[in-house]
Design a protein around this motif. Structure first.
Motif, PDB file in Angstrom:
ATOM      1  N   GLY A 159       0.800  -1.214   0.000  1.00 37.64           N
ATOM      2  CA  GLY A 159       0.000   0.000   0.000  1.00 37.64           C
ATOM      3  C   GLY A 159       0.836   1.268   0.000  1.00 37.64           C
ATOM      4  N   LEU A 160       2.089   1.139  -0.357  1.00 34.29           N
ATOM      5  CA  LEU A 160       2.992   2.286  -0.429  1.00 34.29           C
ATOM      6  C   LEU A 160       3.298   2.600  -1.888  1.00 34.29           C
ATOM      7  CD1 LEU A 160       5.644   1.115   2.198  1.00 34.29           C
ATOM      8  CD2 LEU A 160       3.904   2.867   2.554  1.00 34.29           C
ATOM      9  N   SER A 161       3.856   3.771  -2.106  1.00 35.00           N
ATOM     10  CA  SER A 161       4.419   4.067  -3.420  1.00 35.00           C
ATOM     11  C   SER A 161       5.843   3.514  -3.428  1.00 35.00           C
ATOM     12  CB  SER A 161       4.471   5.588  -3.637  1.00 35.00           C
ATOM     13  OG  SER A 161       5.354   6.181  -2.693  1.00 35.00           O
ATOM     14  N   ALA A 162       6.453   3.461  -4.605  1.00 40.93           N
ATOM     15  CA  ALA A 162       7.856   3.035  -4.666  1.00 40.93           C
ATOM     16  C   ALA A 162       8.697   3.955  -3.786  1.00 40.93           C
ATOM     17  CB  ALA A 162       8.358   3.041  -6.110  1.00 40.93           C
ATOM     18  N   ARG A 163       8.389   5.246  -3.814  1.00 44.06           N
ATOM     19  CA  ARG A 163       9.110   6.204  -2.964  1.00 44.06           C
ATOM     20  C   ARG A 163       8.898   5.891  -1.484  1.00 44.06           C
ATOM     21  NH1 ARG A 163      12.021  10.132  -1.726  1.00 44.06           N
ATOM     22  NH2 ARG A 163      11.444  12.160  -0.918  1.00 44.06           N
ATOM     23  N   GLY A 164       7.703   5.476  -1.137  1.00 49.55           N
ATOM     24  CA  GLY A 164       7.430   5.098   0.251  1.00 49.55           C
ATOM     25  C   GLY A 164       8.306   3.938   0.698  1.00 49.55           C
ATOM     26  N   VAL A 165       8.527   2.989  -0.205  1.00 50.43           N
ATOM     27  CA  VAL A 165       9.416   1.866   0.110  1.00 50.43           C
ATOM     28  C   VAL A 165      10.835   2.384   0.305  1.00 50.43           C
ATOM     29  CG1 VAL A 165      10.402  -0.303  -0.736  1.00 50.43           C
ATOM     30  CG2 VAL A 165       7.986   0.191  -1.130  1.00 50.43           C
ATOM     31  N   ILE A 166      11.255   3.293  -0.570  1.00 48.46           N
ATOM     32  CA  ILE A 166      12.614   3.835  -0.506  1.00 48.46           C
ATOM     33  C   ILE A 166      12.845   4.621   0.785  1.00 48.46           C
ATOM     34  CG2 ILE A 166      14.199   5.503  -1.595  1.00 48.46           C
ATOM     35  CD1 ILE A 166      12.997   4.615  -4.287  1.00 48.46           C
ATOM     36  N   LEU A 167      11.813   5.195   1.337  1.00 49.84           N
ATOM     37  CA  LEU A 167      11.972   5.919   2.599  1.00 49.84           C
ATOM     38  C   LEU A 167      12.400   4.987   3.728  1.00 49.84           C
ATOM     39  CD1 LEU A 167       8.927   8.350   2.502  1.00 49.84           C
ATOM     40  CD2 LEU A 167      11.344   8.927   2.216  1.00 49.84           C
ATOM     41  N   HIS A 168      12.089   3.703   3.585  1.00 52.60           N
ATOM     42  CA  HIS A 168      12.442   2.723   4.614  1.00 52.60           C
ATOM     43  C   HIS A 168      13.648   1.880   4.229  1.00 52.60           C
ATOM     44  CE1 HIS A 168       8.934   3.679   7.024  1.00 52.60           C
ATOM     45  NE2 HIS A 168       8.289   3.796   5.875  1.00 52.60           N
ATOM     46  N   PHE A 169      13.817   1.634   2.945  1.00 51.94           N
ATOM     47  CA  PHE A 169      14.944   0.843   2.424  1.00 51.94           C
ATOM     48  C   PHE A 169      15.420   1.534   1.154  1.00 51.94           C
ATOM     49  CE2 PHE A 169      12.199  -2.161   4.628  1.00 51.94           C
ATOM     50  CZ  PHE A 169      13.107  -2.826   5.437  1.00 51.94           C
ATOM     51  N   GLU A 170      16.680   1.971   1.104  1.00 52.39           N
ATOM     52  CA  GLU A 170      17.156   2.715  -0.057  1.00 52.39           C
ATOM     53  C   GLU A 170      17.201   1.866  -1.322  1.00 52.39           C
ATOM     54  OE1 GLU A 170      20.587   5.183   0.359  1.00 52.39           O
ATOM     55  OE2 GLU A 170      20.085   5.659   2.431  1.00 52.39           O
ATOM     56  N   THR A 171      17.511   0.583  -1.186  1.00 50.39           N
ATOM     57  CA  THR A 171      17.599  -0.314  -2.343  1.00 50.39           C
ATOM     58  C   THR A 171      17.010  -1.660  -1.984  1.00 50.39           C
ATOM     59  OG1 THR A 171      19.732  -1.257  -1.741  1.00 50.39           O
ATOM     60  CG2 THR A 171      19.783   0.774  -3.046  1.00 50.39           C
ATOM     61  N   LYS A 172      16.753  -2.471  -3.006  1.00 50.28           N
ATOM     62  CA  LYS A 172      16.279  -3.839  -2.731  1.00 50.28           C
ATOM     63  C   LYS A 172      17.320  -4.605  -1.945  1.00 50.28           C
ATOM     64  CE  LYS A 172      15.427  -5.321  -6.853  1.00 50.28           C
ATOM     65  NZ  LYS A 172      15.002  -6.172  -7.959  1.00 50.28           N
ATOM     66  N   ALA A 173      18.589  -4.363  -2.230  1.00 49.08           N
ATOM     67  CA  ALA A 173      19.660  -5.063  -1.514  1.00 49.08           C
ATOM     68  C   ALA A 173      19.606  -4.744  -0.017  1.00 49.08           C
ATOM     69  CB  ALA A 173      21.016  -4.683  -2.098  1.00 49.08           C
ATOM     70  N   ASP A 174      19.196  -3.542   0.359  1.00 46.04           N
ATOM     71  CA  ASP A 174      19.074  -3.191   1.765  1.00 46.04           C
ATOM     72  C   ASP A 174      17.999  -4.027   2.447  1.00 46.04           C
ATOM     73  OD1 ASP A 174      21.050  -1.253   1.582  1.00 46.04           O
ATOM     74  OD2 ASP A 174      19.614   0.375   1.244  1.00 46.04           O
ATOM     75  N   ILE A 175      17.004  -4.452   1.701  1.00 46.66           N
ATOM     76  CA  ILE A 175      15.917  -5.244   2.280  1.00 46.66           C
ATOM     77  C   ILE A 175      16.439  -6.614   2.721  1.00 46.66           C
ATOM     78  CG2 ILE A 175      13.718  -6.394   1.783  1.00 46.66           C
ATOM     79  CD1 ILE A 175      13.136  -4.009  -0.132  1.00 46.66           C
ATOM     80  N   ILE A 176      17.306  -7.196   1.925  1.00 48.15           N
ATOM     81  CA  ILE A 176      17.800  -8.517   2.285  1.00 48.15           C
ATOM     82  C   ILE A 176      19.071  -8.456   3.129  1.00 48.15           C
ATOM     83  CG2 ILE A 176      16.742  -9.676   0.321  1.00 48.15           C
ATOM     84  CD1 ILE A 176      19.495  -9.703  -1.014  1.00 48.15           C
ATOM     85  N   GLY A 177      19.671  -7.267   3.192  1.00 48.79           N
ATOM     86  CA  GLY A 177      20.915  -7.078   3.922  1.00 48.79           C
ATOM     87  C   GLY A 177      20.731  -7.019   5.353  1.00 48.79           C
TER      88      GLY A 177
END
Length: 63
Positions: A45-63
């Motif tokens: 329910g977020l925008s892509a920018r909303g995701v980036i506010l919490h994780f700068e990159t996809k790699a940060d999500i798994i890191g």
């Protein structure tokens, strides 16, 4: 007079957890490379920018 239901806003922690859960599902089904930030946003329910506010990159999500 009718009132619309109030929606509880997620905390930053809850939003991060939602993104992590969505990423786990999408990375497993679509693959890491095929999953976009827009996909993660749509799942949470977020925008892509909303995701980036919490994780700068996809790699940060798994890191």
């Amino acid at each position: 007079m009718s009132h619309s239901p109030t929606h509880k806003r997620r905390t930053s922690h809850e939003t991060r957890e939602a993104v992590l859960a969505a990423a786990h599902r999408l990375f497993f089904t679509k693959g890491f490379d095929q999953t976009t930030l827009m996909d993660l946003g749509e799942e949470t329910g977020l925008s892509a920018r909303g995701v980036i506010l919490h994780f700068e990159t996809k790699a940060d999500i798994i890191g």
